[in-house]
Design an enzyme around this catalytic site. Structure first.
Site, PDB file in Angstrom:
ATOM      1  N   SER A 163      19.838  23.275  -3.744  1.00  0.00           N
ATOM      2  CA  SER A 163      19.093  22.753  -4.719  1.00  0.00           C
ATOM      3  C   SER A 163      18.208  21.267  -4.349  1.00  0.00           C
ATOM      4  CB  SER A 163      19.420  22.943  -6.172  1.00  0.00           C
ATOM      5  OG  SER A 163      18.611  22.757  -7.117  1.00  0.00           O
ATOM      6  N   ASP A 258      15.667  32.715  -9.869  1.00  0.00           N
ATOM      7  CA  ASP A 258      15.584  31.539  -9.788  1.00  0.00           C
ATOM      8  C   ASP A 258      14.038  31.032  -9.844  1.00  0.00           C
ATOM      9  OD1 ASP A 258      15.600  28.813  -9.068  1.00  0.00           O
ATOM     10  OD2 ASP A 258      16.520  29.487  -7.103  1.00  0.00           O
ATOM     11  N   HIS A 288      19.892  30.834  -9.883  1.00  0.00           N
ATOM     12  CA  HIS A 288      20.039  29.669  -9.254  1.00  0.00           C
ATOM     13  C   HIS A 288      21.442  28.994  -9.869  1.00  0.00           C
ATOM     14  CE1 HIS A 288      18.160  25.829  -7.621  1.00  0.00           C
ATOM     15  NE2 HIS A 288      19.114  25.294  -8.652  1.00  0.00           N
TER      16      HIS A 288
END
Length: 315
Positions: A163, A258, A288
Site C-alpha cells: 500500500s 481494492d 486491500h
C-alpha cells in the site's frame, strides 16, 4: 468490473462490519493507529522461527530512523553476504509501524531466505510529505553504504512494501535510478498506491469500497499531502514520473476488491511497456490489506510464498 469476494474474504469482511470498529476517517490519527494495531493481533498468522530479530537505528539528516533486522534460519549467502529486502510498511502514511508488519517481515525473510530490514519512516500528519519519502531514501542509502557490516550484499538489494509502503518502494526505485541512491535489484509492490489523482474506475466501484474505501484514501491523502499540488509530484504519485524506463524488475500484486486496483494494474502495465521485467499477480477475490491477514486468509500465505520464490529467483 464485477468483483466477487472469496468465501474467506467475505467472512472476514462481515466480521469487520459486525465488530463495530469506527471508520478511520471518523477518528483521530492516534486513535486510528491504535485500532490498526489491535486488528493485527486478530489477523496475523503465527510467525515462523527466525535466527534473530534485532533493532537498528539508521541516522539521517532528519534524525534517527527506527528499523528492525530480520535474519531467517536458512539464509542464502555468497561470500558470507546475503540478499536483502528493505521493507516499508503500509498504513496510508498515517498509521502502521514496525510492530504492525512484524509478522509479514518475518514471513518474507523466511520465505525468501534473505535479510529483511523494516524501516519505520515518519508518519503524517505530524510529518507531512515528503518526510516519509526522505526517510525511505535515506534509509535505503544508509543500508547500501553499510551493507557489509550488516551482512548484506549491496548488489542484491531490493525494496518493497504494501500500500503506502509499495508507493514508497516505487519512489525509492525511481530515485535510485535517477542517481539519488544505490543500485536496486528489484521492487516488490503489494497493492501499491501510485497516483493521487484517484480517478481510476476502481475508486468509485461499490465492490471495492470495503475495508479501504475511497473516503478513507482521501482521509489518508489529506493528512499526508500539504496541498493539491503535491499530488502531481512523482515522489507522491510515482505514476507521474517522466519515464519508467530503466527501473529494476518488479513483482506487482493487486487485489480485485481494492480501490487501488486499477492504478496498480496500470503501473504494472506501464512498467512492462517501459521494458521492465514484471511479474504481475492478481488476487481477484481479495480486498486491500489481505496480505497481512494470513491467520484468516490463506491467499495471504500463498502470496508471501510466491513473493519469496520471486525474490529467490531474482537474486
Amino acid at each position: 468490473m464485477p468483483v466477487t469476494l472469496d468465501p474467506d474474504a467475505a467472512a472476514v469482511f462481515k466480521a469487520f462490519q459486525e465488530s463495530g470498529r469506527p471508520p478511520y476517517e471518523t477518528v483521530s490519527p492516534a486513535e486510528a493507529r491504535e485500532l490498526y494495531l489491535k486488528g493485527r493481533v486478530v489477523t496475523n498468522p503465527e510467525p515462523p522461527a527466525l535466527d534473530s530479530v534485532r533493532p537498528l537505528a539508521i541516522p539521517s539528516p532528519a534524525g534517527s530512523i527506527p528499523a528492525r533486522i530480520y535474519t531467517p534460519l536458512k539464509l542464502r549467502k555468497a561470500n558470507d553476504l546475503a540478499p536483502c529486502l528493505v521493507f516499508f510498511h503500509g498504513g496510508g502514511w498515517v498509521i502502521g509501524d514496525l510492530d504492525s508488519h512484524d509478522v509479514v517481515c518475518r514471513k518474507l525473510a523466511d520465505e525468501g531466505q534473505l535479510i529483511v530490514i523494516a524501516v519505520d519512516y515518519r508518519l503524517a500528519p505530524e510529518h507531512k510529505f515528503p518526510a516519509a519519502v526522505d526517510d525511505a531514501i535515506a534509509a535505503t542509502k544508509w543500508i547500501a553504504d553499510h551493507a557489509r557490516q550488516l551482512g548484506v550484499d549491496a548488489s542484491r538489494l531490493t525494496v518493497g512494501g504494501d500500500s503506502a509502503g509499495g508507493n514508497l518502494a516505487a519512489v525509492v526505485a525511481i530515485s535510485a535510478r535517477d542517481g539519488n541512491g544505490p543500485a536496486i535489484a528489484g521492487q516488490v509492490l503489494i497493492y501499491p498506491a501510485t497516483d493521487f489523482a484517484m480517478t481510476h474506475p476502481s475508486h468509485s466501484e461499490p465492490e471495492t469500497s470495503l475495508l479501504l474505501t475511497h473516503s478513507v484514501v482521501k482521509w489518508f491523502r489529506d493528512h499526508y499531502l500539504n496541498d493539491a499540488a503535491d499530488a502531481g509530484d512523482w515522489r507522491a504519485s510515482p505514476a507521474r514520473a517522466n519515464t519508467l524506463i530503466g527501473l529494476p524488475p518488479a513483482y506487482v500484486l493487486t487485489a480485485g476488491a481494492d480501490p487501488l486496483r486499477d492504478e496498480g494494474d496500470e503501473y504494472a502495465g506501464r512498467l512492462k511497456e517501459a521494458g521492465v521485467a514484471v511479474t504481475h499477480r492478481t488476487f481477484p477475490g481479495q480486498f486491500h490489506g489481505f496480505f497481512t491477514m494470513g491467520k484468516l486468509l490463506q491467499q495471504a500465505n500463498v502470496a508471501a510464498s510466491e513473493i519469496g520464490a520471486w525474490l529467490k529467483a531474482l537474486n
